[in-house]
Design an enzyme around this catalytic site. Sequence first.
Site, mmCIF file in Angstrom:
data_model
loop_
_atom_site.group_PDB
_atom_site.id
_atom_site.type_symbol
_atom_site.label_atom_id
_atom_site.label_comp_id
_atom_site.label_asym_id
_atom_site.label_seq_id
_atom_site.Cartn_x
_atom_site.Cartn_y
_atom_site.Cartn_z
ATOM 1 N N HIS A 141 0.803 -1.430 -0.046
ATOM 2 C CA HIS A 141 -0.208 -0.068 0.000
ATOM 3 C C HIS A 141 0.872 1.028 -0.064
ATOM 4 C CE1 HIS A 141 -2.572 2.982 2.198
ATOM 5 N NE2 HIS A 141 -3.358 3.001 1.066
ATOM 6 N N GLU A 181 2.192 1.849 -3.645
ATOM 7 C CA GLU A 181 0.922 2.427 -4.158
ATOM 8 C C GLU A 181 0.988 3.916 -4.054
ATOM 9 O OE1 GLU A 181 -3.416 3.870 -3.609
ATOM 10 O OE2 GLU A 181 -3.210 1.695 -2.980
ATOM 11 N N HIS A 182 1.267 4.438 -3.024
ATOM 12 C CA HIS A 182 1.256 5.899 -2.707
ATOM 13 C C HIS A 182 2.568 6.628 -3.410
ATOM 14 C CE1 HIS A 182 -1.572 6.925 0.667
ATOM 15 N NE2 HIS A 182 -2.096 5.750 0.175
ATOM 16 N N GLU A 205 -3.618 7.790 7.541
ATOM 17 C CA GLU A 205 -4.787 7.243 7.136
ATOM 18 C C GLU A 205 -4.998 5.882 7.754
ATOM 19 O OE1 GLU A 205 -5.433 4.479 3.034
ATOM 20 O OE2 GLU A 205 -3.919 6.005 2.977
#
Length: 454
Positions: A69, A72-73, A149
């Site tokens: 993840h 992905e950022h 997040e």
Amino acid sequence: MKSRIVVLICWLVTSVSAVASGIPAHEFFLKNGMKVIIKEDHRAPTVAHMVWYRTGAIDEVNGTTGVAHVLEHMMFKGTKTLKPGEFSARVAALGGRENAFTSKDYTAYFQQIEKSRLPKVMALEADRMANLLLDKKEFEKEIKVVMEERRLRTDDQPIPLVYEALNAVAFTAHPYRHPIVGWMDDLQNMTVEDARAWYERWYAPNNAVLVVVGDVNPKETLALAEKYYGHIPRKAVGNTRPQVEPTQRGIRRVTVKAPAENPYVSLAFKAPALRDVEKDEEVYALDVLSAVLDGYDNARLNAKLVRTDRVANSAGASYSPIGRGPALFILDGVPASGVTTEQLEKRLRDEVERIAQHGVDEGELKRVKTQLIAEQIYKRDSTFGQAMEIGMMELSGLSHRDIDRIIDKLRAVTAEQVQAVAQKYFSNDNLTVATLYPLPLEEKKATPMASLRH
């Protein structure tokens, strides 16, 4: 509650040909091993362009959970030719929209664009597949975004906390026990080198599937794919070890204490995942069972527990059999005032037992299957929906060509099959129960305490 919209996102889907133009998808391989699937849909002059990588949280190991993840950022933070944020700015300037997502099984990047702009977004996506720059300063800023997040979406949200604890207890060996966003300690100690290693290991054309759906010509689109992606060299992509989950030998429980308005309980039963479309008959029956319990407004759990007996403010069932790892069949609910979570837990199980003992009648079965298929036809009536459907099937180890056959199998499910799976998969030996104990909402938020009992 897990809704049917989430759980059936790639399940019970109607065929692409039934949704759109009746033209089947075209499948190709580039010389570097990249799979290309192109589907024509000429109803509007738009295109959905997606690149799916066969890597997600399932491939992570202890110490670097969440790295899929995080990368992905970082994919939006610049390449040899683009500055940080410039990728998104260019797509916006083209009049398109774009985003990305990471799951347990895969990571995907997409753009929705007017058809004449397809070459430009292909060039952008191919650039970051081959030329991503991972700058230490950009990483240090972005890892803080990811940690925030996690705080906002999990640590400060009681139901996500329950599901995180549920998975951690239900699975003892399989990496599905880890949250997609990662454990906070792993995020705090992650480095840019961790992200770089992930990119170098998994981001290769021979570990990716390109899906293009919309107002396109297949031959022309394949030529574009060859132009922009075909020159990227293949890599020796590593394999993830199976990490087969050991047999469960008794009920497991976890209690989560967190500020919340109401208590909540979730029951997760180990259930089969779809591996062979032709042979795995029980999977289809389990999905229909889930729909009998919670597939429409007047399904059994809502009708009986919420409306009639008023023992629950909400009650649901979900089952997601498509994925690279093991599957769970989940019953959950929020008890009504004066009802304990233990009482609601029993009532949820009673509804499954009622089907195990008495089955479902043909009229109810027909209504349920008709409702589910109609729902999926409506939800897949878009180029983006079709691209999602194709990608999720492919990246879960199945084929987009299986979609029609899955629908045929679901239509063929009998009442006897539904009763049989209700009898087979809902024992204590398959069960993990997660319970939310609500703390006062005004209480200062702290790290929740979770007591685990195996």
